[in-house]
Design a protein around this motif. Structure first.
Motif, PDB file in Angstrom:
ATOM      1  N   UNK A  63       0.507  -1.234   0.285  1.00 52.85           N
ATOM      2  CA  UNK A  63      -0.140   0.030   0.535  1.00 52.85           C
ATOM      3  C   UNK A  63       1.231   0.964  -0.164  1.00 52.85           C
ATOM      4  N   UNK A  64       0.814   2.004  -0.742  1.00 56.10           N
ATOM      5  CA  UNK A  64       1.553   3.942  -1.103  1.00 56.10           C
ATOM      6  C   UNK A  64       1.212   4.588  -1.281  1.00 56.10           C
ATOM      7  N   UNK A  65       1.127   5.570  -0.570  1.00 54.30           N
ATOM      8  CA  UNK A  65       0.493   6.933  -0.633  1.00 54.30           C
ATOM      9  C   UNK A  65       0.349   7.042  -1.955  1.00 54.30           C
ATOM     10  N   UNK A  66      -0.589   8.155  -2.343  1.00 55.89           N
ATOM     11  CA  UNK A  66      -0.104   8.335  -3.704  1.00 55.89           C
ATOM     12  C   UNK A  66      -0.865  10.036  -4.173  1.00 55.89           C
ATOM     13  N   UNK A  67      -1.182  10.318  -4.429  1.00 55.83           N
ATOM     14  CA  UNK A  67      -1.872  11.838  -4.615  1.00 55.83           C
ATOM     15  C   UNK A  67      -2.209  12.402  -3.565  1.00 55.83           C
ATOM     16  N   UNK A  68      -2.099  13.664  -2.668  1.00 55.30           N
ATOM     17  CA  UNK A  68      -2.621  14.506  -1.741  1.00 55.30           C
ATOM     18  C   UNK A  68      -1.298  14.400  -0.335  1.00 55.30           C
ATOM     19  N   UNK A  69      -0.476  13.980  -0.717  1.00 55.57           N
ATOM     20  CA  UNK A  69       0.584  14.758   0.416  1.00 55.57           C
ATOM     21  C   UNK A  69       0.531  13.698   1.869  1.00 55.57           C
ATOM     22  N   UNK A  70       0.304  14.073   2.579  1.00 55.43           N
ATOM     23  CA  UNK A  70      -0.210  14.201   4.199  1.00 55.43           C
ATOM     24  C   UNK A  70      -1.327  13.146   4.483  1.00 55.43           C
ATOM     25  N   UNK A  71      -1.860  13.887   3.654  1.00 53.28           N
ATOM     26  CA  UNK A  71      -3.681  12.602   3.596  1.00 53.28           C
ATOM     27  C   UNK A  71      -3.856  11.636   3.089  1.00 53.28           C
ATOM     28  N   UNK A  75      -4.460   8.239   4.416  1.00 53.07           N
ATOM     29  CA  UNK A  75      -5.915   6.857   4.268  1.00 53.07           C
ATOM     30  C   UNK A  75      -4.845   5.703   3.973  1.00 53.07           C
ATOM     31  N   UNK A  76      -3.785   5.809   3.355  1.00 53.38           N
ATOM     32  CA  UNK A  76      -3.183   4.623   3.024  1.00 53.38           C
ATOM     33  C   UNK A  76      -2.815   3.818   4.638  1.00 53.38           C
ATOM     34  N   UNK A  77      -2.530   4.289   5.759  1.00 54.16           N
ATOM     35  CA  UNK A  77      -2.335   3.969   6.910  1.00 54.16           C
ATOM     36  C   UNK A  77      -4.322   3.681   7.478  1.00 54.16           C
TER      37      UNK A  77
END
Length: 369
Positions: A119-127, A131-133
């Motif tokens: 799972x990797x955070x995409x567009x949206x920075x910290x948010x 969300x990935x968490x």
């Protein structure tokens, strides 16, 4: 499909089942681990089909016998029993036929494997990291409800919480065959905790589900692996930064599809036990290579099947999580529900079931079943 047509497709199933039953007890087969595992999987699949086929044949026999009783018997008690048996058998036929058709579909050989969940955070920075968490917590709870084991291999935390990236191994029964539908881009619409004006933002995280490679799936020259060790960070305690339990693996690999050589770098800090971390890093290396080598094969299968459900395209937007409306929408099958909180607590089975039904319907249409 008529009874005779369906039964003709089942010809030879029982004899093959008996043949495989004998083979898996042969010492020569047991000594060949790759063949033994393949035949054991075939035995398990055939056993399910043989059992359902037996139920189907018995239902057809009961229908014929009930008709004979109704045509020849005058005793009202026997006729009543025959009518009840006839109704029960006829009611069971559609369910048994559907089950047989699904079992006759060529099984994806990867389905029974464990899975690597990335799972990797995409567009949206910290948010996006937050969300990935949230997605990781959702899958953790779902795995717990299924009795599966989830082991984190590596992670990188976000500045405001969650994860920039997290990789885990999921072990259990038919893990990849269930979780493979989760691969793709997951989009969230909500007011971030960092938003001061109450505006709804859209962020995204990418989920990749890979079949875990078995040792005999991939050939690796372990003598060419370069290992480094380092001290794992942690929350505190006597062992933190004192024991070199973290491992870093470097391996030069030639991609058979492109002919290019690339360096693979894998780190594992999951446990305080260095040998266990080495073992898990090797497992991730096998899975990485297996996925790369089979990507073209899997893409070819997906293009031939042209299914809307599990194309394997990890860049496709598959699902939206809308917090203001409490809504989940899976765009592949126009599936929408309004129980977002329960969904984020791991209650995702109904969505997966709908995806499985949709894909099976497409596959049965292609197979003219």
């Amino acid at each position: 499909m008529s009874d005779n047509t369906l039964l003709s497709r089942l010809d030879g199933i029982e004899s093959r089942f008996q043949e495989v039953s004998t083979l898996i007890t042969d010492p020569a087969v047991i000594a060949d681990m790759s063949r033994y595992v393949r035949l054991t999987k075939e035995y398990k699949d055939l056993e399910r089909l043989v059992n359902v086929t037996g139920q189907y044949r018995r239902a057809l026999d009961n229908i014929r016998e009930a008709h004979e009783v109704l045509e020849t018997e005058s005793d009202e008690e026997l006729r009543t029993m025959a009518r009840e048996e006839l109704d029960e058998a006829q009611a069971s036929l559609p369910r048994l036929e559907e089950e047989i058709k699904i079992l006759l579909l060529p099984a994806d050989p990867e389905d029974s494997k464990n899975a690597i969940l990335e799972i990797r955070g995409g567009t949206g920075g910290d948010e996006a990291a937050i969300f990935a968490g949230d997605l990781f917590k959702m899958y953790s709870k779902y795995c717990e409800s299924k009795g599966w084991t989830l082991s984190v291999s590596s992670y990188s935390e976000g500045a405001a919480g969650g994860f920039k990236e997290i990789v885990a191994t999921v072990s259990g029964d038919n893990v990849y065959g269930t979780l493979k539908y989760e691969s793709g881009v997951h989009r969230v619409q909500r007011v971030p905790a960092t938003e001061t004006q109450g505006r709804v933002h859209t962020s995204a995280a990418t989920v990749a589900v890979l079949p875990e490679a078995e040792p005999f799936d991939v050939e690796i020259n372990e003598g060419e692996i370069k290992w480094d060790t380092f001290r794992s960070g942690g929350a505190g305690g006597q062992n933190v930064n004192k024991v070199e339990s973290g491992v870093r693996l470097r391996y030069m690999w030639k991609n058979p599809n492109t002919g290019e050589t690339e360096e693979i770098l894998i780190e594992c800090t999951e446990t305080r036990d260095q040998p266990k971390n080495k073992e898990r890093a090797l497992s991730r290396l096998r899975t990485f290579i297996y996925d790369k080598e089979h990507r073209k094969y899997m893409d070819d299968i997906a293009s031939r099947r042209k299914t809307m459900v599990s194309t394997g395209d990890r860049s496709a937007k598959i699902r939206t999580y809308n917090y203001p409306q409490g809504r989940i929408t899976d765009h592949r099958i126009n599936y929408t529900i309004y129980n977002l909180q329960a969904f984020m607590d791991g209650d995702i089975q109904d969505c997966i079931d709908h995806l499985i039904v949709a894909e099976n319907a497409e596959r049965m249409k292609e197979a003219s079943l």
